[in-house]
Design an enzyme around this catalytic site. Structure first.
Site, short mmCIF file in Angstrom:
data_model
loop_
_atom_site.label_atom_id
_atom_site.label_comp_id
_atom_site.label_asym_id
_atom_site.label_seq_id
_atom_site.Cartn_x
_atom_site.Cartn_y
_atom_site.Cartn_z
N ARG A 82 0.88 -1.33 0.06
CA ARG A 82 -0.11 0.00 -0.13
C ARG A 82 0.67 1.31 0.05
O ARG A 82 0.50 2.09 -0.71
CB ARG A 82 -0.82 -0.23 1.33
CG ARG A 82 -1.91 1.17 1.19
CD ARG A 82 -3.15 0.82 2.24
NE ARG A 82 -2.47 0.96 3.50
CZ ARG A 82 -3.09 0.80 4.71
NH1 ARG A 82 -4.64 0.24 4.48
NH2 ARG A 82 -2.80 0.70 5.79
N LYS A 184 -2.90 6.55 1.17
CA LYS A 184 -2.74 6.79 2.75
C LYS A 184 -1.75 7.87 2.71
O LYS A 184 -0.46 7.83 2.82
CB LYS A 184 -2.37 5.61 3.36
CG LYS A 184 -2.44 5.59 4.92
CD LYS A 184 -2.29 4.25 5.79
CE LYS A 184 -2.84 4.42 6.99
NZ LYS A 184 -3.99 4.52 7.43
N GLU A 220 -16.40 6.30 3.91
CA GLU A 220 -15.59 5.90 5.31
C GLU A 220 -15.69 7.15 6.40
O GLU A 220 -16.30 8.30 5.85
CB GLU A 220 -14.34 5.43 5.14
CG GLU A 220 -13.40 6.29 4.38
CD GLU A 220 -11.92 5.84 4.30
OE1 GLU A 220 -11.29 5.09 5.02
OE2 GLU A 220 -11.19 6.06 3.20
#
Ligand code: PLP
Length: 341
Positions: A82, A184, A220
């Protein structure tokens, strides 16, 4: 190795400096060998790309002690992957994935005295991150980068049981359509700080963000993915290109199917469906699952049948099974538990 004298079960979620951190520098197109250092401070130019144009990405995982006394991390290969895709999205060089795991191992080993003992509920939080470090004034990616890993011990997420939290639907967005919501990066957090503080001032724990294009679908919160349970016991989790692919959520989907025999739907979830669900939880590394008791959208108040006192029964089963796998009480799928030797 002697543990530090820390009151583990009363630790909060704050930064506590540990002994060593890892650093590797990228310059002239290559990463150097990397090393551990005791210096917790970073000196960079005032015009560093990270300071002016927010070129930085990060990861979060934890090291903890299993029931049989091993120090382990959970699926660090997925954090490595990620971080690589986050870096590519911001035009940063990839830190090689096998070196990511090695850097995490070195940093945890060097701070083993800070890994909380089994049963304390505390963990050693691990923060790998990367940033553009040289001076850049015309808009372009940096040429020089630092990849770093630091650790900090954090307390049990739920002290005295997991109490359901209350969310409100945010009018502001955390991500743009076709933007960076799926990586992220600190930039996604910077833009959610105002609505987060506003939610807190109004007495809510967190924001629920809806899809930025139509404000009709559930995305989210600022830092965790949603899981819903239908009244007939199915697991439903929103699928969208602008949510961050949570490793906890992906693991819980597998646990639901393979360990608990539950049906799982990964699909768009309309906000108008939310009132019909039986249970709701938020998933992320820190808490594994936080139960949600109530969601407020202006005048509409949705209180889940599971209520404000405890986790719903299916969310509880998912939580117990995944934490059982993490702590070594339940057999883990191949490759999930990564021992630090
Ligand atoms: C880190 C993060 C999560 C949770 O991901 P995990 O891999 O489960 O810790 C969810 N949403 C956002 C926006 C995040 O940054």
């Amino acid at each position: 190795m002697e543990k530090k004298s820390i009151d583990w079960s009363n630790l909060g979620f704050g930064y506590i400096q540990t002994d060593k951190r890892y650093v590797s520098h990228y310059k002239d197109g290559a990463w150097d060998a990397g090393m551990l250092t005791e210096d917790a401070n970073i000196t960079i130019n005032e015009c560093a790309c990270v300071l002016q144009y927010a070129q930085t990405v990060f990861e979060g995982l934890k090291a903890y002690t299993t029931q049989d006394g091993r120090i382990v991390t959970f699926r660090p290969d997925l954090n490595a992957q990620r971080l690589a895709s986050s870096a590519q999205r911001l035009e940063m060089p990839v830190f090689p994935q096998e070196r990511f795991i090695d850097a995490v191992e070195q940093t945890v080993k060097a701070n083993a005295a800070y890994v909380p003992p089994y049963g304390s509920g505390a963990t050693l939080y691990i923060r790998p991150y990367m940033f553009g470090s040289n001076a850049v004034i015309g808009v372009k990616p940096a040429d020089e980068y630092q990849f770093r890993v630091f650790t900090t011990p954090v307390g049990p997420y739920f002290k005295g049981g997991a109490k359901p939290i209350t969310l409100r639907v945010s009018d502001l967005d955390r991500a743009a359509p076709h933007g960076t919501g799926n990586i992220k990066a600190g930039l996604n957090y910077a833009m959610s700080l105002h609505t987060l503080m506003d939610a807190h001032r109004q007495g809510y724990d967190e924001n629920m963000f809806l899809d930025p294009a139509t404000h009709t679908k559930v995305e989210e919160t600022g830092g965790a993915n949603f899981l819903f349970i239908t009244k007939d016991g199915k697991v439903v989790t929103p699928k969208s290109d602008s949510i961050l692919p949570s490793i906890t959520r992906r693991s819980l989907v597998h646990v639901a199917k393979a360990y608990l025999g539950l049906e799982v739907e990964e699909r768009s979830v309309l906000f108008s469906e939310v009132k019909d669900f039986a249970e709701c939880g938020l998933c992320g590394t820190a808490a594994v699952i936080s139960p949600v008791g109530r969601i407020v959208d202006h005048d509409e108040v949705i209180t889940f049948p599971s209520g404000m006192e405890q986790m719903g029964p299916t969310i509880q089963k998912l939580y117990d099974t995944l934490t059982g796998i993490q702590m070594g009480m339940i057999e883990a799928p191949e490759g999930w538990i990564h021992e630090i030797q």
